[in-house]
Design a protein around this motif. Structure first.
Motif: not given
Length: 244
Positions: A222-236
């Motif tokens: 990442v060279y241009n950091p963004q405000t993080p948001f979290y998602l579910e990864y399938a099967g996790r």
């Protein structure tokens, strides 16, 4: 971490073994007045105890909204002066990332129904400061590039067999991150990540147009950091939510 509204660090504070009157001398309201020499001497005694406290930094960070006594090595008059400077626009000189993070958090507190008094006590921010930070966050959010309407979201399995590792370019691209995609280095938009940070979701261009895929963190720079948001990864088995 912006701050700890629950002040869990209090259990490790030096003041827990000292009589409260040392930090709260009966001197009356000193917020807007230059304190008397007697009051100053009482405060200086309390500040000496603070100077050896293992949670001095956390206490000073989280008690700006307190009107009375000595907290984090600052007396009530000093905290008042800091709050007044913030109200006069000192927050506008903060780094953009800090302003955006605070604006998003303050907007969430208001949506959750927290009172003006609660927000001021836990953050030290007046209503005007909160309004300014939230306004900047909303303007920043509105200016972020939107994914193409024709973008196709594809969850493709990532093979476990070793892949040749290419070096990322030194210079930044025109989006958010470099990613190793199909043996090539691609420029990509940030589209989320898992809570543990092991997988990053990015929008990249392929022969079929724009697609959104999961990538291992080792394949992303990442060279241009963004405000993080979290998602579910399938099967996790993780619940999808917005970042705090």
């Amino acid at each position: 971490m912006l701050y700890d509204p629950n002040r869990e660090w209090l259990s490790r504070a030096s003041c827990r073994t000292v009589p409260p009157e040392v930090f709260f001398p009966p001197s009356g309201n000193q917020l807007r007045n230059e304190p008397s020499p007697t009051t100053k001497r009482a405060w200086e005694h309390a500040k000496k105890i603070c100077s050896f406290c293992p949670v001095l930094t956390e206490c000073r960070r989280d008690t700006l909204g307190e009107d009375w006594g000595v907290w984090g090595g600052l007396d009530e008059h000093e905290r008042y002066l800091i709050r007044r400077k913030l109200g006069q626009g000192a927050w506008r000189r903060w780094p953009l990332e800090r302003r955006i993070e605070w604006g998003e958090h303050l907007a969430r507190l208001r949506e959750q129904g927290h009172s003006v008094h609660h927000i001021r006590l836990t953050t030290g921010f007046s209503t005007a400061v909160c309004d300014g930070l939230i306004e900047q966050w909303r303007a920043w959010k509105a200016a972020q590039p939107k994914p193409s309407r024709t973008a196709e979201i594809v969850d493709l399995p990532i093979p476990d067999e070793p892949r040749p590792m290419q070096d990322f370019p030194e210079a930044p691209g025109s989006r958010h991150a470099w990613v190793r995609n199909g043996g090539l280095i691609a420029d990509a938009w940030y589209a989320g990540e898992t809570e543990d940070g092991e997988w990053v979701r990015l929008q990249v261009f392929s022969g079929r147009g724009n697609v959104i895929k999961w990538f291992r963190k080792d394949d992303v720079r990442v060279y241009n950091p963004q405000t993080p948001f979290y998602l579910e990864y399938a099967g996790r088995g993780r619940r999808e939510r917005s970042a705090a």
